[in-house]
Design an enzyme around this catalytic site. Structure first.
Site, mmCIF file in Angstrom:
data_model
loop_
_atom_site.group_PDB
_atom_site.id
_atom_site.type_symbol
_atom_site.label_atom_id
_atom_site.label_comp_id
_atom_site.label_asym_id
_atom_site.label_seq_id
_atom_site.Cartn_x
_atom_site.Cartn_y
_atom_site.Cartn_z
ATOM 1 N N GLY A 8 0.831 -1.210 0.000
ATOM 2 C CA GLY A 8 0.000 0.000 0.000
ATOM 3 C C GLY A 8 0.859 1.251 0.000
ATOM 4 O O GLY A 8 0.634 2.193 0.763
ATOM 5 N N ASP A 52 -3.028 -7.152 -4.961
ATOM 6 C CA ASP A 52 -4.334 -7.009 -4.331
ATOM 7 C C ASP A 52 -4.424 -8.068 -3.234
ATOM 8 O O ASP A 52 -4.536 -9.266 -3.515
ATOM 9 C CB ASP A 52 -5.453 -7.198 -5.364
ATOM 10 N N TYR A 144 -12.587 -4.111 11.607
ATOM 11 C CA TYR A 144 -11.278 -3.436 11.516
ATOM 12 C C TYR A 144 -10.504 -3.563 12.837
ATOM 13 O O TYR A 144 -9.323 -3.932 12.851
ATOM 14 C CB TYR A 144 -11.542 -1.971 11.164
ATOM 15 N N ALA A 145 -11.168 -3.272 13.951
ATOM 16 C CA ALA A 145 -10.495 -3.317 15.253
ATOM 17 C C ALA A 145 -10.051 -4.740 15.575
ATOM 18 O O ALA A 145 -8.945 -4.953 16.088
ATOM 19 C CB ALA A 145 -11.423 -2.780 16.344
ATOM 20 N N LYS A 148 -6.968 -5.568 13.422
ATOM 21 C CA LYS A 148 -5.759 -4.858 13.884
ATOM 22 C C LYS A 148 -5.273 -5.423 15.220
ATOM 23 O O LYS A 148 -4.061 -5.525 15.447
ATOM 24 C CB LYS A 148 -6.041 -3.355 14.009
HETATM 25 P P1 NAP Z 1 -4.990 5.003 2.308
HETATM 26 O O1 NAP Z 1 -4.528 6.405 2.149
HETATM 27 O O2 NAP Z 1 -6.417 4.675 2.079
HETATM 28 O O3 NAP Z 1 -4.056 4.049 1.422
HETATM 29 C C1 NAP Z 1 -4.290 2.678 1.436
HETATM 30 C C2 NAP Z 1 -3.203 1.963 0.697
HETATM 31 O O4 NAP Z 1 -3.508 0.539 0.746
HETATM 32 C C3 NAP Z 1 -3.135 2.339 -0.770
HETATM 33 O O5 NAP Z 1 -1.807 2.311 -1.194
HETATM 34 C C4 NAP Z 1 -3.952 1.247 -1.438
HETATM 35 O O6 NAP Z 1 -3.562 0.972 -2.784
HETATM 36 C C5 NAP Z 1 -3.618 0.047 -0.584
HETATM 37 N N1 NAP Z 1 -4.672 -0.970 -0.669
HETATM 38 C C6 NAP Z 1 -6.014 -0.778 -0.585
HETATM 39 N N2 NAP Z 1 -6.665 -1.956 -0.772
HETATM 40 C C7 NAP Z 1 -5.711 -2.892 -0.990
HETATM 41 C C8 NAP Z 1 -5.739 -4.266 -1.281
HETATM 42 N N3 NAP Z 1 -6.899 -4.936 -1.416
HETATM 43 N N4 NAP Z 1 -4.577 -4.918 -1.470
HETATM 44 C C9 NAP Z 1 -3.389 -4.257 -1.360
HETATM 45 N N5 NAP Z 1 -3.291 -2.956 -1.115
HETATM 46 C C10 NAP Z 1 -4.439 -2.267 -0.921
HETATM 47 O O7 NAP Z 1 -4.695 4.479 3.811
HETATM 48 P P2 NAP Z 1 -3.795 5.089 4.983
HETATM 49 O O8 NAP Z 1 -4.646 5.987 5.774
HETATM 50 O O9 NAP Z 1 -2.490 5.547 4.460
HETATM 51 O O10 NAP Z 1 -3.599 3.767 5.865
HETATM 52 C C11 NAP Z 1 -2.416 2.994 5.830
HETATM 53 C C12 NAP Z 1 -2.440 2.023 7.010
HETATM 54 O O11 NAP Z 1 -2.540 2.759 8.218
HETATM 55 C C13 NAP Z 1 -3.639 1.070 7.006
HETATM 56 O O12 NAP Z 1 -3.250 -0.188 7.481
HETATM 57 C C14 NAP Z 1 -4.590 1.705 7.981
HETATM 58 O O13 NAP Z 1 -5.459 0.772 8.557
HETATM 59 C C15 NAP Z 1 -3.619 2.281 8.984
HETATM 60 N N6 NAP Z 1 -4.171 3.386 9.790
HETATM 61 C C16 NAP Z 1 -4.506 4.562 9.212
HETATM 62 C C17 NAP Z 1 -5.005 5.582 10.019
HETATM 63 C C18 NAP Z 1 -5.384 6.913 9.471
HETATM 64 O O14 NAP Z 1 -5.896 7.748 10.269
HETATM 65 N N7 NAP Z 1 -5.162 7.207 8.196
HETATM 66 C C19 NAP Z 1 -5.171 5.379 11.386
HETATM 67 C C20 NAP Z 1 -4.814 4.160 11.927
HETATM 68 C C21 NAP Z 1 -4.302 3.170 11.128
HETATM 69 P P3 NAP Z 1 -4.285 1.737 -4.056
HETATM 70 O O15 NAP Z 1 -3.717 3.115 -4.081
HETATM 71 O O16 NAP Z 1 -3.891 0.912 -5.207
HETATM 72 O O17 NAP Z 1 -5.758 1.713 -3.752
#
Ligand code: NAP
Length: 236
Positions: A8, A52, A144-145, A148
């Site tokens: 990702g 994916d 989700y929780a 994680k």
């Molecule tokens: P994001 O901006 O939505 O980016 C998600 C990334 O995951 C993108 O690169 C996407 O690829 C990829 N992805 C989505 N579906 C996928 C799949 N089926 N297989 C492989 N890759 C996939 O998310 P983010 O906020 O940066 O989050 C990154 C991590 O941090 C996640 O694990 C999330 O749960 C965790 N997190 C985020 C937050 C927050 O506040 N943002 C808080 C706590 C934890 P594409 O670009 O190709 O779609």
């Protein structure tokens, strides 16, 4: 030059981590779900690979491609994650399973594959991106929780299994970070949420990336099996 694999990597936190590790001198392999995403990564000097995590075929193809590249992965950042929010009474099997596939099962798959390389080179780092939700729960995010929290338990167990092999495994648990994921969160009132954050603002992907970069460094060699929270004080 050591190789780092970040899932990702095309957007948000994963992209920030990929850029930081590139700056740290790693050869960075970053995944995206589409060709447009991998092209974007190539423009940033990151080798893009399609993956994916919700598809067994894609995972197999991906791993075949990695093996054909003849690289040895020293750092794995299990960052890719999705949300499919719903209250449990309305949550479909699909909403539950998709989250488990992408957010939990993939961590087992990729850790097992890359560990074999780390064992051979007698050095390795695995960083799993989890969430504050794993510790405090979140209405509408039981899937989700749970996923994680599963990753955090996996982190601690694997850290015990491979510690003596010079491989560290840690989780970074972010709070509310400004990315596409949080922009798309239905029903989240950001202004109200920010009031609950002692530092009075959301986090930036770059702030999470600094922590990941440190955990990959030699200076972090005595840190393993930890869940490191980065949330502006939202959870302490
Ligand atoms: P994001 O901006 O939505 O980016 C998600 C990334 O995951 C993108 O690169 C996407 O690829 C990829 N992805 C989505 N579906 C996928 C799949 N089926 N297989 C492989 N890759 C996939 O998310 P983010 O906020 O940066 O989050 C990154 C991590 O941090 C996640 O694990 C999330 O749960 C965790 N997190 C985020 C937050 C927050 O506040 N943002 C808080 C706590 C934890 P594409 O670009 O190709 O779609």
């Amino acid at each position: 030059m050591k190789t780092a694999l970040i899932t990702g990597a095309s957007r948000g936190i994963g992209n920030a981590i990929a850029l930081h590790l590139k700056k740290d001198g790693y050869h960075v392999l970053g995944t995206a779900t589409s060709e447009a995403g991998t092209k974007q990564l190539e423009k940033q000097g990151i080798e893009g690979v399609i993956l994916d995590l919700n598809s067994s075929d894609s995972k197999e193809q991906f791993w075949e491609e990695i093996e054909n590249k003849d690289v040895s992965i020293s750092v794995l950042v299990n960052n890719a994650g999705i949300t499919k929010d719903n209250i449990v009474l309305r949550m479909s099997e699909e909403e539950w399973q998709d989250i488990m596939n992408v957010n939990l099962n993939s961590i087992f798959y990729l850790s097992k594959k890359t560990l074999k390389m780390m064992l051979k080179s007698k050095w390795g780092r695995i960083i799993n991106i989890t969430s504050t939700s794993a510790s405090i729960g979140n209405r509408g995010q039981a899937n989700y929780a749970a996923a994680k929290a599963g990753v955090e338990a996996f982190t601690k167990s694997l850290a015990r299994e491979v510690g003596k092999r010079n491989i560290t495994i840690n989780s970074i648990a972010p709070g509310f970070i400004n990315t596409d994921m949080t922009e798309q969160s239905d029903g989240v009132n950001v202004e109200e949420l920010v009031k609950e954050i002692p530092l009075g603002r959301c986090g930036k992907p770059d702030e999470v990336a600094h922590l990941a970069s440190f955990l990959c460094s030699e200076e972090a060699s005595y840190i393993t099996g930890q869940i490191i929270h980065i949330n502006g004080g939202l959870y302490m």
